[in-house]
Write a protein that holds these residues in place. Structure first.
Motif, short mmCIF file in Angstrom:
data_model
loop_
_atom_site.label_atom_id
_atom_site.label_comp_id
_atom_site.label_asym_id
_atom_site.label_seq_id
_atom_site.Cartn_x
_atom_site.Cartn_y
_atom_site.Cartn_z
N GLU A 174 -8.96 8.34 27.80
CA GLU A 174 -10.32 8.53 28.28
C GLU A 174 -10.33 8.81 29.79
O GLU A 174 -11.09 9.64 30.27
N ASP A 175 -9.50 8.10 30.52
CA ASP A 175 -9.37 8.32 31.97
C ASP A 175 -7.89 8.24 32.32
O ASP A 175 -7.32 7.14 32.36
N THR A 176 -7.28 9.37 32.57
CA THR A 176 -5.83 9.40 32.82
C THR A 176 -5.45 8.62 34.07
O THR A 176 -4.37 8.04 34.15
N ARG A 177 -6.36 8.59 35.05
CA ARG A 177 -6.07 7.86 36.29
C ARG A 177 -5.97 6.36 36.04
O ARG A 177 -5.18 5.65 36.67
N ASN A 178 -6.78 5.89 35.12
CA ASN A 178 -6.76 4.48 34.78
C ASN A 178 -5.58 4.16 33.85
O ASN A 178 -4.88 3.17 34.04
N SER A 179 -5.36 5.03 32.87
CA SER A 179 -4.32 4.78 31.86
C SER A 179 -2.90 4.89 32.41
O SER A 179 -1.99 4.26 31.87
N SER B 115 -6.49 14.32 29.08
CA SER B 115 -7.77 13.62 29.11
C SER B 115 -8.60 13.95 27.88
O SER B 115 -8.64 15.09 27.42
N HIS C 282 -12.47 12.69 26.77
CA HIS C 282 -13.61 11.84 27.15
C HIS C 282 -14.92 12.42 26.62
O HIS C 282 -14.93 13.45 25.92
N ASP D 30 -10.34 3.49 27.87
CA ASP D 30 -10.10 2.80 29.15
C ASP D 30 -9.64 1.37 28.93
O ASP D 30 -8.80 0.85 29.65
N ASP E 210 -17.20 4.66 22.21
CA ASP E 210 -16.56 5.69 23.05
C ASP E 210 -16.34 6.94 22.21
O ASP E 210 -16.57 6.92 20.98
#
Length: 288
Positions: free
Chosen positions: A35-40, A55, A57, A83, A91
């Motif tokens: 959902e959020d590559t920066r978070n995952s 990604s 989302h 996330d 989601d």
């Protein structure tokens, strides 16, 4: 042979909650849809997972969904993560699941953390029957939808679970207080499994006062206790006290019910026995 879609539940806070099976599935996947590559990427780095990530989302779920389905049809396995928690729960993952089913692609769940279930089991309310509403519809964007949810909540006997953002939470409590009354009990579960996990239990009015004075922070799950059937029955019975049993009987018989069926309906409405209705009508006839 086509590949598979693996729905991988990831921690909602504490990384120790991930399962061995999810870690293995993520390492063996051809693609990880996040959902959020920066978070995952933080999660993947923590478990030393080096699989290509893409990604997926709310805003690209249709176009990217088609791409992922095509890749699975070519034989690639896709691991879907959100996330935090279980994909498909409030989601866009549910859309990809539908697309895979339509395309004949196998979908496999890898169970694990889910904030709604975690909050439910520590709320102290009944877990035998419950429903999940996700986020309450926004008043400005979907007033009709919000009203429908709140109308159901007035007479809902099951425990109901909501998700809410901290910046909307006090407003949501005010809306619920007006809709279902100040005395309904709730449990506010914040930052579940994290360092600052808290649970506040009380009536809606007590909860509203608390969070008006103490601005809420972090992820919030709101659990609302259901109305007891006894209370609903008492309210339904009181609603008929303004008319006499004779008038009540007349109302049903004018609708075409037989005397026997009308008597049965009146007894049910008023929470009394059919014998009481019968005796009343006999006494009334004697007086006339």
């Amino acid at each position: 042979m086509p590949g598979k879609l693996f729905l991988c539940a990831t921690p909602i806070g504490n990384l120790g909650d991930i399962t061995y099976r999810v870690v293995e599935a993520l390492k063996n996947a051809d693609i990880i849809a996040a959902e959020d590559t920066r978070n995952s990427i933080k999660l993947l780095n923590h478990f030393d997972i080096h699989v290509p990530m893409t990604s997926y989302h709310e805003y690209n779920k249709i176009d990217k969904g088609r791409v992922l389905v095509a890749q699975m049809q070519e034989g690639k396995n896709v691991a879907l993560i959100t996330d935090a928690g279980t994909p498909g729960i409030s989601d866009p993952g549910e859309e990809l699941v539908k697309m895979c089913i339509d395309a004949g692609i196998e979908v496999s769940p890898l169970p694990g953390p889910a904030a709604c279930i975690s909050a439910l089991i520590i709320s102290g309310f009944s877990t035998r029957r419950f429903c999940f509403e996700g986020f309450l519809p926004n008043e400005k964007e979907d007033k009709k939808g919000q009203k429908a949810v709140l109308e159901r909540l007035k007479t809902e006997t099951r425990t109901t679970v909501f998700y809410e953002a901290p910046h909307r939470f006090v407003r949501t409590l005010k809306i619920m207080c007006d809709a279902v009354g100040p005395d309904r009990r709730v449990a506010v579960c914040r930052e579940l499994t994290k360092k600052h996990e808290t649970v506040f239990r009380g009536s809606i009015s007590q909860t509203l006062t608390h969070y008006t004075e103490n601005a809420p922070k972090g992820e919030i799950v709101l659990v609302v206790e259901g109305v007891s059937q006894k209370v609903l029955d008492e309210e339904r019975h009181r609603a008929w006290q303004d008319i006499s049993i004779e008038e009540h009987m007349k109302m049903y018989m004018e609708k075409g019910l037989t005397r026997k069926d009308a008597m049965k309906s009146v007894a049910s409405d008023r929470g009394i026995s059919r014998k009481e209705v019968y005796n009343y009508m006999v006494d009334r006839k004697k007086k006339d």
